[in-house]
Design a protein around this motif. Structure first.
Motif, PDB file in Angstrom:
ATOM      1  N   PRO A  13      10.271  -5.393   1.434  1.00 15.72           N
ATOM      2  CA  PRO A  13      10.100  -4.308   2.616  1.00 15.72           C
ATOM      3  C   PRO A  13      11.489  -3.534   2.738  1.00 15.72           C
ATOM      4  CG  PRO A  13       9.159  -6.381   3.308  1.00 15.72           C
ATOM      5  CD  PRO A  13       9.831  -6.626   1.707  1.00 15.72           C
TER       6      PRO A  13
ATOM      7  N   GLU B 277      11.418   0.495   3.061  1.00 16.31           N
ATOM      8  CA  GLU B 277      11.647   0.981   4.277  1.00 16.31           C
ATOM      9  C   GLU B 277      12.740   2.118   4.032  1.00 16.31           C
ATOM     10  OE1 GLU B 277      12.332  -1.724   7.143  1.00 16.31           O
ATOM     11  OE2 GLU B 277      10.340  -2.471   7.163  1.00 16.31           O
TER      12      GLU B 277
ATOM     13  N   GLN C  19       1.049 -10.585   2.431  1.00 12.00           N
ATOM     14  CA  GLN C  19       0.737  -9.951   3.544  1.00 12.00           C
ATOM     15  C   GLN C  19       1.737  -9.021   4.153  1.00 12.00           C
ATOM     16  OE1 GLN C  19      -0.676 -13.419   5.708  1.00 12.00           O
ATOM     17  NE2 GLN C  19      -2.494 -13.540   4.918  1.00 12.00           N
ATOM     18  N   GLU C  20       2.798  -9.223   4.299  1.00 14.33           N
ATOM     19  CA  GLU C  20       3.952  -8.373   4.958  1.00 14.33           C
ATOM     20  C   GLU C  20       4.173  -7.118   3.797  1.00 14.33           C
ATOM     21  OE1 GLU C  20       7.350  -7.034   6.933  1.00 14.33           O
ATOM     22  OE2 GLU C  20       5.370  -8.526   7.428  1.00 14.33           O
TER      23      GLU C  20
ATOM     24  N   ARG D 254       1.380  -4.455   3.946  1.00 15.27           N
ATOM     25  CA  ARG D 254       1.544  -3.529   5.405  1.00 15.27           C
ATOM     26  C   ARG D 254       2.045  -2.141   5.043  1.00 15.27           C
ATOM     27  NH1 ARG D 254       4.471  -3.906   9.288  1.00 15.27           N
ATOM     28  NH2 ARG D 254       6.174  -4.997   8.484  1.00 15.27           N
ATOM     29  N   TYR D 255       2.894  -1.772   4.072  1.00 11.89           N
ATOM     30  CA  TYR D 255       3.306  -0.518   3.551  1.00 11.89           C
ATOM     31  C   TYR D 255       2.126   0.010   2.542  1.00 11.89           C
ATOM     32  CZ  TYR D 255       7.673  -2.737   5.286  1.00 11.89           C
ATOM     33  OH  TYR D 255       8.493  -3.188   6.131  1.00 11.89           O
ATOM     34  N   PRO D 256       1.827   1.107   3.273  1.00 17.08           N
ATOM     35  CA  PRO D 256       0.595   1.848   2.416  1.00 17.08           C
ATOM     36  C   PRO D 256       0.968   2.204   1.082  1.00 17.08           C
ATOM     37  CG  PRO D 256       1.380   3.098   4.216  1.00 17.08           C
ATOM     38  CD  PRO D 256       2.182   1.990   4.293  1.00 17.08           C
TER      39      PRO D 256
ATOM     40  N   ALA E 274      -5.445  -8.517   1.662  1.00 22.23           N
ATOM     41  CA  ALA E 274      -4.228  -7.918   1.908  1.00 22.23           C
ATOM     42  C   ALA E 274      -4.238  -6.333   1.603  1.00 22.23           C
ATOM     43  CB  ALA E 274      -2.955  -8.519   1.622  1.00 22.23           C
TER      44      ALA E 274
END
Length: 279
Positions: A146, A150, A181-182, A185-187, A222
């Protein structure tokens, strides 16, 4: 159409040999070329492959690109360049001038460099060129993804081999499930449904898709139909299963979901993730 997004080609008979695989590996230490692969893959309907470079030798990137120049079956190439190297930008510019060069792959250890300014600047250069970052990581390293995404939110990231989770026929490790799953979340994060047979640790690996379903179900929930991608990991996969078995496992899972989903999994998502020039 089927695009296999994870193969390796190499030739230990070259004067310089190869840095991988190890000469002691009786299965893998042999000449592995596109014609060897096509004998197995074409009968299964495969129409092209994305090669992933396992060698750390810079010039082996060129070796694959030269190989691809005379082999239309190679539709993309994920190179091996280290963003910590001083000449990373020069090498990236050199190889990415070839439209078949679609990105680089990094191991999990590189994700310890996220606080390194030069490393992150070079990752930004990869994103600026609209290239894809493959990640060969284990479940523990998923937690670092992540922060990377980001920092460079437009860059496409490809998780290799389902991030190394153990496959044993049961629901997978809860910590891996949470981490998957985390990152999902980022497409712009994709995942290769590859390495399934390898991660059973069994020789030969089970052939029944139900053994793998608890793990693939997590990925499906997910990432959904638009971000899961086929990869065989051939010839490494041969240690655990024949090529046709590797493909049949995922075909048995995705085919019942319909032709649209199957086409996305076997080639359309690869085209998007790697920006491949295929019809």
């Amino acid at each position: 159409m089927i695009i296999d997004t994870h193969t390796h080609f190499y030739d230990p008979t070259r004067p310089e040999d190869v840095p991988w695989p190890n000469p002691n590996d009786e299965l893998l230490y042999r000449t592995v070329m596109p014609d060897d692969y096509k004998k197995l893959a074409v009968p299964e309907g495969v129409t092209g492959t994305v090669v992933v470079e396992a060698s750390k030798w810079i010039e082996d990137n060129q070796w694959i690109l030269d190989l691809a120049a005379n082999e239309p079956f190679i539709v993309g190439f994920v190179g091996n360049l280290n963003p910590n190297d001083a000449d990373f930008e020069d090498n990236l510019n050199r190889f990415s001038a070839n439209p078949l060069f679609r990105g680089i792959r990094l191991g999990g250890g590189h994700l310890q460099s996220l606080s390194n300014t030069n490393f992150m600047k070079n990752i930004e250069k990869l994103a600026e060129k609209e290239l894809t970052l493959d990640l060969l990581i284990n479940p523990d390293a998923l937690r670092n993804v992540p922060a990377l995404v980001e920092h460079t939110p437009t860059m496409r990231v490809m998780i290799n081999h389902i991030a190394g989770v153990r496959v044993d026929g049961n629901p997978p490790d809860a910590a891996w499930v949470s981490a998957i799953q985390e990152v999902a979340r980022y497409p712009n994060v994709y995942c290769k449904v590859s390495g399934l047979a390898e991660h059973t640790g069994q020789t030969p690996a089970p052939e029944d898709v139900t053994y793998y379903t608890p793990t693939i179900d997590v990925l499906w929930k997910a990432f959904g139909q638009d971000r899961l991608i086929y990869g065989s990991n051939w010839p490494v996969s041969e240690r655990f299963a024949q090529y046709k078995v590797v493909q049949k496992i995922v075909d048995d899972y995705f085919s019942p979901k319909g032709d649209e989903v199957k086409a996305k999994f076997f080639w359309q998502n690869a085209k998007t993730a790697y920006q491949l020039n295929v019809a």
